[in-house]
Design a protein around this motif. Structure first.
Motif, PDB file in Angstrom:
ATOM      1  N   ILE B 113       0.923  -1.170  -0.014  1.00 28.71           N
ATOM      2  CA  ILE B 113      -0.121  -0.006  -0.140  1.00 28.71           C
ATOM      3  C   ILE B 113       0.731   1.349   0.111  1.00 28.71           C
ATOM      4  N   HIS B 114       1.889   1.321   1.013  1.00 30.02           N
ATOM      5  CA  HIS B 114       2.919   2.120   0.767  1.00 30.02           C
ATOM      6  C   HIS B 114       3.512   2.406  -0.567  1.00 30.02           C
ATOM      7  N   GLU B 115       4.073   1.472  -1.187  1.00 25.59           N
ATOM      8  CA  GLU B 115       4.559   1.484  -2.314  1.00 25.59           C
ATOM      9  C   GLU B 115       3.825   2.109  -3.494  1.00 25.59           C
ATOM     10  N   ASN B 116       2.364   2.015  -3.454  1.00 27.38           N
ATOM     11  CA  ASN B 116       1.339   2.340  -4.269  1.00 27.38           C
ATOM     12  C   ASN B 116       1.200   3.747  -3.970  1.00 27.38           C
ATOM     13  N   GLY B 117       1.713   4.334  -2.878  1.00 32.57           N
ATOM     14  CA  GLY B 117       1.515   5.870  -2.504  1.00 32.57           C
ATOM     15  C   GLY B 117       0.115   6.022  -2.025  1.00 32.57           C
ATOM     16  N   GLN B 118      -0.623   4.972  -1.594  1.00 31.41           N
ATOM     17  CA  GLN B 118      -1.881   5.190  -1.227  1.00 31.41           C
ATOM     18  C   GLN B 118      -2.241   5.521   0.312  1.00 31.41           C
ATOM     19  N   ASP B 119      -3.285   6.202   0.639  1.00 31.81           N
ATOM     20  CA  ASP B 119      -3.480   6.563   2.059  1.00 31.81           C
ATOM     21  C   ASP B 119      -4.382   5.739   2.798  1.00 31.81           C
ATOM     22  N   LEU B 120      -4.037   5.320   3.719  1.00 31.20           N
ATOM     23  CA  LEU B 120      -4.813   4.145   4.706  1.00 31.20           C
ATOM     24  C   LEU B 120      -5.890   4.607   5.525  1.00 31.20           C
ATOM     25  N   ALA B 121      -5.643   6.162   5.755  1.00 36.64           N
ATOM     26  CA  ALA B 121      -6.481   6.547   6.930  1.00 36.64           C
ATOM     27  C   ALA B 121      -8.038   6.524   7.027  1.00 36.64           C
ATOM     28  N   GLN B 122      -8.652   6.225   5.890  1.00 34.47           N
ATOM     29  CA  GLN B 122     -10.189   6.231   5.589  1.00 34.47           C
ATOM     30  C   GLN B 122     -10.607   4.942   6.251  1.00 34.47           C
ATOM     31  N   PHE B 123      -9.741   3.902   5.946  1.00 35.22           N
ATOM     32  CA  PHE B 123      -9.999   2.528   6.532  1.00 35.22           C
ATOM     33  C   PHE B 123      -9.646   2.344   7.692  1.00 35.22           C
ATOM     34  N   GLY B 124      -8.864   3.010   8.364  1.00 37.66           N
ATOM     35  CA  GLY B 124      -8.079   2.848   9.573  1.00 37.66           C
ATOM     36  C   GLY B 124      -8.856   2.458  10.921  1.00 37.66           C
ATOM     37  N   ALA B 125      -9.872   3.150  11.272  1.00 39.70           N
ATOM     38  CA  ALA B 125     -10.473   2.727  12.234  1.00 39.70           C
ATOM     39  C   ALA B 125     -11.252   1.341  12.628  1.00 39.70           C
ATOM     40  N   GLY B 126     -11.812   0.828  11.743  1.00 35.38           N
ATOM     41  CA  GLY B 126     -12.371  -0.494  11.773  1.00 35.38           C
ATOM     42  C   GLY B 126     -11.296  -1.543  11.837  1.00 35.38           C
ATOM     43  N   VAL B 127     -10.453  -1.326  10.924  1.00 38.61           N
ATOM     44  CA  VAL B 127      -9.112  -2.526  10.982  1.00 38.61           C
ATOM     45  C   VAL B 127      -8.284  -2.348  12.266  1.00 38.61           C
ATOM     46  N   ARG B 128      -8.245  -1.114  12.608  1.00 41.10           N
ATOM     47  CA  ARG B 128      -7.236  -1.164  13.922  1.00 41.10           C
ATOM     48  C   ARG B 128      -8.136  -1.576  15.193  1.00 41.10           C
ATOM     49  N   HIS B 129      -9.351  -1.383  15.067  1.00 38.62           N
ATOM     50  CA  HIS B 129     -10.223  -1.979  16.299  1.00 38.62           C
ATOM     51  C   HIS B 129     -10.218  -3.403  16.196  1.00 38.62           C
ATOM     52  N   MET B 130     -10.406  -4.032  15.158  1.00 38.47           N
ATOM     53  CA  MET B 130     -10.467  -5.433  15.095  1.00 38.47           C
ATOM     54  C   MET B 130      -9.084  -6.046  15.407  1.00 38.47           C
ATOM     55  N   ALA B 131      -7.847  -5.195  14.966  1.00 34.16           N
ATOM     56  CA  ALA B 131      -6.558  -5.623  15.245  1.00 34.16           C
ATOM     57  C   ALA B 131      -6.222  -5.728  16.821  1.00 34.16           C
ATOM     58  N   GLU B 132      -6.845  -4.819  17.546  1.00 35.11           N
ATOM     59  CA  GLU B 132      -6.531  -4.617  18.912  1.00 35.11           C
ATOM     60  C   GLU B 132      -7.263  -5.904  19.520  1.00 35.11           C
ATOM     61  N   ALA B 133      -8.538  -6.026  19.178  1.00 35.84           N
ATOM     62  CA  ALA B 133      -9.467  -7.418  19.640  1.00 35.84           C
ATOM     63  C   ALA B 133      -8.358  -8.435  19.441  1.00 35.84           C
ATOM     64  N   VAL B 134      -7.993  -8.802  18.376  1.00 35.67           N
ATOM     65  CA  VAL B 134      -7.189  -9.845  17.917  1.00 35.67           C
ATOM     66  C   VAL B 134      -5.932 -10.192  18.589  1.00 35.67           C
ATOM     67  N   LEU B 135      -5.086  -8.910  18.681  1.00 34.67           N
ATOM     68  CA  LEU B 135      -3.994  -8.879  19.599  1.00 34.67           C
ATOM     69  C   LEU B 135      -4.122  -9.314  20.935  1.00 34.67           C
ATOM     70  N   GLY B 136      -5.212  -8.838  21.264  1.00 37.88           N
ATOM     71  CA  GLY B 136      -5.659  -9.207  22.953  1.00 37.88           C
ATOM     72  C   GLY B 136      -6.003 -10.628  22.991  1.00 37.88           C
ATOM     73  N   MET B 137      -6.526 -11.290  22.109  1.00 42.71           N
ATOM     74  CA  MET B 137      -7.055 -12.726  22.075  1.00 42.71           C
ATOM     75  C   MET B 137      -5.877 -13.409  22.072  1.00 42.71           C
ATOM     76  N   ALA B 138      -4.927 -12.981  21.162  1.00 41.10           N
ATOM     77  CA  ALA B 138      -3.298 -13.877  20.945  1.00 41.10           C
ATOM     78  C   ALA B 138      -2.729 -13.668  22.401  1.00 41.10           C
ATOM     79  N   ARG B 139      -2.712 -12.694  22.838  1.00 42.51           N
ATOM     80  CA  ARG B 139      -1.940 -12.594  24.121  1.00 42.51           C
ATOM     81  C   ARG B 139      -2.883 -13.320  25.435  1.00 42.51           C
ATOM     82  N   ARG B 140      -4.120 -13.277  25.306  1.00 41.59           N
ATOM     83  CA  ARG B 140      -4.651 -14.010  26.371  1.00 41.59           C
ATOM     84  C   ARG B 140      -4.489 -15.614  26.115  1.00 41.59           C
ATOM     85  N   SER B 141      -4.502 -15.986  24.743  1.00 46.14           N
ATOM     86  CA  SER B 141      -4.417 -17.433  24.321  1.00 46.14           C
ATOM     87  C   SER B 141      -2.984 -17.894  25.154  1.00 46.14           C
TER      88      SER B 141
END
Lengths: 229, 229
Positions: B113-141
């Motif tokens: 995405i970076h190499e294509n010079g695209q901006d991630l900002a508009q999809f940031g919040a949803g993916v980040r929220h899911m990512a935090e939930a999953v990182l928490g699951m990984a830690r707790r497992s």
């Protein structure tokens, strides 16, 4: 018959039973992949329900085989190549179960496309070609396990790279197509999901083949560059 | 010290060493997931090379731990809960290795995405929220495994459904976005790949947690509807 022969013959019996079960699970998985791909080619979605139902049977076989593996180890205390065979089976069933999951994903993707009233024809050839290659890999990996044939296993491992290349090419084509005609986006995303599931089945067939090499030769060739060197 | 105690203490030593190795592998995987997600949030792609390199280390640990498991079984001939612990570890390392692979996929997607010079900002919040939930699951497992805590394992298993729902919602949003502005298609496909990798990490955290229940209670709860019943 002395004690050691006695234990050995019980172990052989247990292992014969285990291998029959793995063959049965492998046969089911192969049928599922084949049925899912036929649904993709024909657009016939009536089979999807059956594919979803058979997946439960595959899941139950995974658990039954893992349970058998634990019992064989506890009762027969196998070592060396006997132990590798049990441990290899325990790894292989995980891959077989996931191959079944991917077949289910393909079937559900076909049904979604059908429900949206879309036509698959334009993307048919590339995906079908990859699907045939992967079905062949799945079959050969199961055959390699049944006959403990490392030559055949090596062939499957070599074939995986080509599938990865085909997958990337299909994604590129789909992206171009979506850009030219945004009305195809929903279907294209489903086809990407299907193509990815096919590609993953190839990965699992490779994993099964790597376990065949481990069982026969005691070499763990996972994550090596020169798999068949 | 009698023979049985002697064997038992050797087994305990072997297992302590094995569990340290699994912890080390788990720690590396957790760091990889966290680093890949930071790269996604910040757009900082300098770390991607390090993530790819560390993945080799994780792969080697998987092989080393599986080798240890085979040796412990052959030498110590564990039964009952001792055997379940070894077999559980052998399943868990497969999931940890795949979690590492998914972290690598996330990192590579961010770089594309970076190499294509695209901006991630508009999809940031949803993916980040899911990512935090999953990182928490990984830690707790991993914590559930380290402490053989089935309560914590059950929590991870319950959390997986919510991640699946979030993933589907993100895909729907991305499809709408692509249709409105076809210039975003290439980036959107990369974000789908990243979101899918995050969702898969959640699946693997669930698998690890199911193994914790198997090790502690001897119940195989895979593929059951009421996981925590």
């Amino acid at each position: 018959m002395n004690e050691s022969q006695h234990v050995s013959s019980q172990f052989d019996e247990d292992m014969a039973r285990l291998r029959v079960r793995v063959s049965r699970m492998g046969g089911l998985v192969e049928t599922q992949i084949s049925a899912a791909m036929n649904a993709y080619s024909s657009g016939e979605v009536a089979v999807v329900k059956g594919i979803v139902e058979t997946d439960h049977e595959i899941n139950e076989l995974e658990k039954a085989i893992d349970d058998d593996c634990a019992h064989v180890i506890a009762r027969r205390q196998p070592t060396a190549s006997d132990l590798r065979l049990v441990l290899g089976i325990s790894k292989i069933v995980t891959d077989l179960e996931r191959m079944g999951d991917e077949a289910k994903k393909i079937a559900k993707g076909v049904r979604r496309i059908h429900e949206n009233g879309q036509d698959l024809a334009q993307f048919g050839a590339g995906v079908r070609h990859m699907a045939e290659a992967v079905l062949g890999m799945a079959r050969r990996s199961l055959d390699a396990f049944a006959r403990l044939d490392t030559g055949q296993a090596a062939g499957v491992i070599d074939a995986d790279h080509e599938v990865d290349v085909e997958f990337k090419s299909i994604i590129r084509q789909l992206i171009t197509h979506m850009m030219e005609d945004p009305r195809t986006i929903t279907t294209a995303i489903d086809i990407i999901t299907i193509a990815r599931a096919i590609e993953r089945i190839g990965d699992h067939a490779k994993n099964v083949s790597e376990q065949v090499v481990y069982v026969v030769e005691g070499r763990d060739i996972r994550h090596t560059k020169e798999k068949t060197a």
